[in-house]
Design a protein around this motif. Structure first.
Motif, PDB file in Angstrom:
ATOM      1  N   VAL A   1     -22.373 -26.191  38.376  1.00 46.60           N
ATOM      2  CA  VAL A   1     -22.751 -26.815  37.107  1.00 46.60           C
ATOM      3  C   VAL A   1     -21.656 -27.767  36.657  1.00 46.60           C
ATOM      4  O   VAL A   1     -20.473 -27.427  36.660  1.00 46.60           O
ATOM      5  N   GLN A   2     -22.061 -28.961  36.262  1.00 45.54           N
ATOM      6  CA  GLN A   2     -21.112 -29.933  35.728  1.00 45.54           C
ATOM      7  C   GLN A   2     -21.677 -30.567  34.465  1.00 45.54           C
ATOM      8  O   GLN A   2     -22.856 -30.901  34.401  1.00 45.54           O
ATOM      9  N   LEU A   3     -20.812 -30.725  33.482  1.00 45.38           N
ATOM     10  CA  LEU A   3     -21.125 -31.458  32.263  1.00 45.38           C
ATOM     11  C   LEU A   3     -20.072 -32.550  32.151  1.00 45.38           C
ATOM     12  O   LEU A   3     -18.887 -32.253  31.971  1.00 45.38           O
ATOM     13  N   VAL A   4     -20.508 -33.790  32.273  1.00 44.80           N
ATOM     14  CA  VAL A   4     -19.579 -34.915  32.298  1.00 44.80           C
ATOM     15  C   VAL A   4     -19.806 -35.778  31.064  1.00 44.80           C
ATOM     16  O   VAL A   4     -20.869 -36.369  30.898  1.00 44.80           O
ATOM     17  N   GLN A   5     -18.777 -35.853  30.242  1.00 45.29           N
ATOM     18  CA  GLN A   5     -18.867 -36.572  28.979  1.00 45.29           C
ATOM     19  C   GLN A   5     -18.395 -38.013  29.122  1.00 45.29           C
ATOM     20  O   GLN A   5     -17.533 -38.327  29.962  1.00 45.29           O
ATOM     21  N   SER A   6     -18.948 -38.866  28.279  1.00 44.28           N
ATOM     22  CA  SER A   6     -18.497 -40.243  28.180  1.00 44.28           C
ATOM     23  C   SER A   6     -18.656 -40.694  26.734  1.00 44.28           C
ATOM     24  O   SER A   6     -19.362 -40.074  25.941  1.00 44.28           O
ATOM     25  N   GLY A   7     -17.980 -41.779  26.421  1.00 43.73           N
ATOM     26  CA  GLY A   7     -17.976 -42.272  25.049  1.00 43.73           C
ATOM     27  C   GLY A   7     -16.706 -41.853  24.346  1.00 43.73           C
ATOM     28  O   GLY A   7     -15.773 -41.366  24.973  1.00 43.73           O
ATOM     29  N   GLY A   8     -16.687 -41.997  23.062  1.00 44.53           N
ATOM     30  CA  GLY A   8     -15.504 -41.664  22.297  1.00 44.53           C
ATOM     31  C   GLY A   8     -14.549 -42.852  22.224  1.00 44.53           C
ATOM     32  O   GLY A   8     -14.843 -43.940  22.665  1.00 44.53           O
ATOM     33  N   GLY A   9     -13.391 -42.586  21.626  1.00 43.09           N
ATOM     34  CA  GLY A   9     -12.393 -43.631  21.479  1.00 43.09           C
ATOM     35  C   GLY A   9     -11.904 -43.757  20.056  1.00 43.09           C
ATOM     36  O   GLY A   9     -12.040 -42.833  19.247  1.00 43.09           O
ATOM     37  N   LEU A  10     -11.367 -44.921  19.756  1.00 37.53           N
ATOM     38  CA  LEU A  10     -10.801 -45.205  18.436  1.00 37.53           C
ATOM     39  C   LEU A  10     -11.789 -46.041  17.631  1.00 37.53           C
ATOM     40  O   LEU A  10     -12.310 -47.047  18.124  1.00 37.53           O
ATOM     41  N   VAL A  11     -12.022 -45.644  16.393  1.00 41.63           N
ATOM     42  CA  VAL A  11     -12.946 -46.371  15.524  1.00 41.63           C
ATOM     43  C   VAL A  11     -12.405 -46.345  14.104  1.00 41.63           C
ATOM     44  O   VAL A  11     -11.701 -45.399  13.714  1.00 41.63           O
ATOM     45  N   GLN A  12     -12.716 -47.371  13.350  1.00 42.22           N
ATOM     46  CA  GLN A  12     -12.279 -47.426  11.954  1.00 42.22           C
ATOM     47  C   GLN A  12     -13.167 -46.550  11.087  1.00 42.22           C
ATOM     48  O   GLN A  12     -14.339 -46.298  11.433  1.00 42.22           O
ATOM     49  N   PRO A  13     -12.642 -46.089   9.969  1.00 41.80           N
ATOM     50  CA  PRO A  13     -13.485 -45.324   9.031  1.00 41.80           C
ATOM     51  C   PRO A  13     -14.738 -46.107   8.666  1.00 41.80           C
ATOM     52  O   PRO A  13     -14.675 -47.325   8.437  1.00 41.80           O
ATOM     53  N   GLY A  14     -15.856 -45.391   8.648  1.00 42.71           N
ATOM     54  CA  GLY A  14     -17.134 -46.032   8.382  1.00 42.71           C
ATOM     55  C   GLY A  14     -17.847 -46.518   9.620  1.00 42.71           C
ATOM     56  O   GLY A  14     -19.022 -46.910   9.550  1.00 42.71           O
TER      57      GLY A  14
ATOM     58  N   ASP B   1     -21.986 -21.026  27.810  1.00 38.12           N
ATOM     59  CA  ASP B   1     -21.579 -20.745  29.182  1.00 38.12           C
ATOM     60  C   ASP B   1     -20.855 -21.904  29.854  1.00 38.12           C
ATOM     61  O   ASP B   1     -19.939 -21.689  30.652  1.00 38.12           O
ATOM     62  N   TYR B   2     -21.298 -23.121  29.583  1.00 40.96           N
ATOM     63  CA  TYR B   2     -20.781 -24.278  30.316  1.00 40.96           C
ATOM     64  C   TYR B   2     -20.289 -25.332  29.336  1.00 40.96           C
ATOM     65  O   TYR B   2     -20.911 -25.544  28.290  1.00 40.96           O
ATOM     66  N   TRP B   3     -19.205 -26.003  29.732  1.00 42.76           N
ATOM     67  CA  TRP B   3     -18.534 -26.947  28.842  1.00 42.76           C
ATOM     68  C   TRP B   3     -18.218 -28.253  29.552  1.00 42.76           C
ATOM     69  O   TRP B   3     -17.909 -28.265  30.757  1.00 42.76           O
ATOM     70  N   GLY B   4     -18.293 -29.344  28.778  1.00 35.61           N
ATOM     71  CA  GLY B   4     -17.800 -30.618  29.250  1.00 35.61           C
ATOM     72  C   GLY B   4     -16.290 -30.674  29.191  1.00 35.61           C
ATOM     73  O   GLY B   4     -15.636 -29.737  28.692  1.00 35.61           O
ATOM     74  N   GLN B   5     -15.744 -31.775  29.668  1.00 34.13           N
ATOM     75  CA  GLN B   5     -14.293 -31.890  29.787  1.00 34.13           C
ATOM     76  C   GLN B   5     -13.613 -32.278  28.474  1.00 34.13           C
ATOM     77  O   GLN B   5     -12.384 -32.196  28.370  1.00 34.13           O
ATOM     78  N   GLY B   6     -14.405 -32.671  27.495  1.00 30.76           N
ATOM     79  CA  GLY B   6     -13.850 -33.086  26.213  1.00 30.76           C
ATOM     80  C   GLY B   6     -13.561 -34.579  26.186  1.00 30.76           C
ATOM     81  O   GLY B   6     -13.196 -35.180  27.201  1.00 30.76           O
TER      82      GLY B   6
ATOM     83  N   GLY C   1     -26.646 -29.526  38.158  1.00 31.47           N
ATOM     84  CA  GLY C   1     -26.485 -28.167  38.650  1.00 31.47           C
ATOM     85  C   GLY C   1     -27.128 -27.094  37.802  1.00 31.47           C
ATOM     86  O   GLY C   1     -26.947 -25.902  38.076  1.00 31.47           O
ATOM     87  N   LEU C   2     -27.856 -27.484  36.760  1.00 28.09           N
ATOM     88  CA  LEU C   2     -28.562 -26.499  35.952  1.00 28.09           C
ATOM     89  C   LEU C   2     -29.950 -27.050  35.611  1.00 28.09           C
ATOM     90  O   LEU C   2     -30.193 -28.257  35.689  1.00 28.09           O
TER      91      LEU C   2
ATOM     92  N   PHE D   1     -31.894 -28.231  33.121  1.00 27.32           N
ATOM     93  CA  PHE D   1     -31.475 -28.741  31.812  1.00 27.32           C
ATOM     94  C   PHE D   1     -32.401 -28.275  30.694  1.00 27.32           C
ATOM     95  O   PHE D   1     -31.934 -27.879  29.624  1.00 27.32           O
ATOM     96  N   SER D   2     -33.684 -28.292  30.928  1.00 27.78           N
ATOM     97  CA  SER D   2     -34.633 -27.948  29.868  1.00 27.78           C
ATOM     98  C   SER D   2     -34.610 -26.463  29.519  1.00 27.78           C
ATOM     99  O   SER D   2     -35.243 -26.043  28.550  1.00 27.78           O
ATOM    100  N   SER D   3     -33.872 -25.663  30.281  1.00 28.25           N
ATOM    101  CA  SER D   3     -33.737 -24.234  29.995  1.00 28.25           C
ATOM    102  C   SER D   3     -32.527 -23.921  29.126  1.00 28.25           C
ATOM    103  O   SER D   3     -32.256 -22.754  28.846  1.00 28.25           O
ATOM    104  N   TYR D   4     -31.806 -24.959  28.723  1.00 27.82           N
ATOM    105  CA  TYR D   4     -30.563 -24.767  27.990  1.00 27.82           C
ATOM    106  C   TYR D   4     -30.586 -25.444  26.632  1.00 27.82           C
ATOM    107  O   TYR D   4     -31.024 -26.588  26.499  1.00 27.82           O
ATOM    108  N   VAL D   5     -30.095 -24.704  25.644  1.00 27.99           N
ATOM    109  CA  VAL D   5     -29.726 -25.288  24.364  1.00 27.99           C
ATOM    110  C   VAL D   5     -28.442 -26.080  24.599  1.00 27.99           C
ATOM    111  O   VAL D   5     -27.525 -25.619  25.281  1.00 27.99           O
ATOM    112  N   MET D   6     -28.394 -27.262  24.035  1.00 22.27           N
ATOM    113  CA  MET D   6     -27.205 -28.100  24.185  1.00 22.27           C
ATOM    114  C   MET D   6     -26.506 -28.227  22.833  1.00 22.27           C
ATOM    115  O   MET D   6     -27.140 -28.484  21.806  1.00 22.27           O
TER     116      MET D   6
END
Length: 122
Positions: free
Chosen positions: A2-15, A110-115, A26-27, A29-34
Motif C-alpha cells: 500500500v502506498q499513499l503519495v501526497q503532492s501539493g502544499g507549499g508556501l502561501v500568503q494568508p487568504g 492504517d495507512y499514511w501518506g508521507q506528509g 495497493g488497496l 480505494f473505494s473500501s476505505y474512508v480517507m
C-alpha cells in the motif's frame, strides 16, 4: 504494498488557497474512508477532514469548516483537500490517511501518506 503519495502544499500568503492530492495504490480505494490530518510543530496530530467510502458524506474539524473541502475520485484512487482562506494557524505538515472504518482518531488509521508542508505566511 500500500502506498499513499501526497503532492501539493507549499508556501502561501494568508487568504490564499492550496490543493493537496493523495494518490493511492495497493488497496481497494473505494473500501476505505480517507482522511486528512495535520501536525504543527510541538503539537499533536489533529483531525482535519474525512470522506466516506464513495464520497457520500464528509466531516470537518470546526477550525476548517467552511474553508476546506475534501473530495475523492474513486476512478483515480485519489483524495483531495482544497484549502481556501488560509490562515497562519493552518501552518502544519498535512497527512492523508486511509482506514476501513469511520473516525477522527489518527491512531485508528492504517495507512499514511508521507506528509507535505503547508506554510501560511506573508
Amino acid at each position: 504494498q500500500v502506498q499513499l503519495v501526497q503532492s501539493g502544499g507549499g508556501l502561501v500568503q494568508p487568504g490564499g488557497s492550496l490543493r493537496l492530492s493523495c494518490a493511492t495504490s495497493g488497496l481497494t480505494f473505494s473500501s476505505y474512508v480517507m482522511g486528512w490530518f495535520r501536525q504543527a510543530p510541538g503539537k499533536e496530530r489533529e483531525f482535519v477532514a474525512y470522506i466516506t467510502w464513495r464520497g457520500g458524506n464528509t466531516n470537518y474539524a470546526d477550525s476548517v469548516k467552511g474553508r476546506f473541502t475534501i473530495s475523492r475520485d474513486n476512478a483515480k484512487n485519489t483524495v483531495y483537500l482544497i484549502m481556501t482562506r488560509l490562515k497562519p494557524e493552518d501552518t502544519a505538515i498535512y497527512y492523508c490517511a486511509a482506514d476501513s472504518r469511520l473516525g477522527e482518531r489518527p491512531s485508528q488509521y492504517d495507512y499514511w501518506g508521507q506528509g507535505t508542508q503547508v506554510t501560511v505566511s506573508s
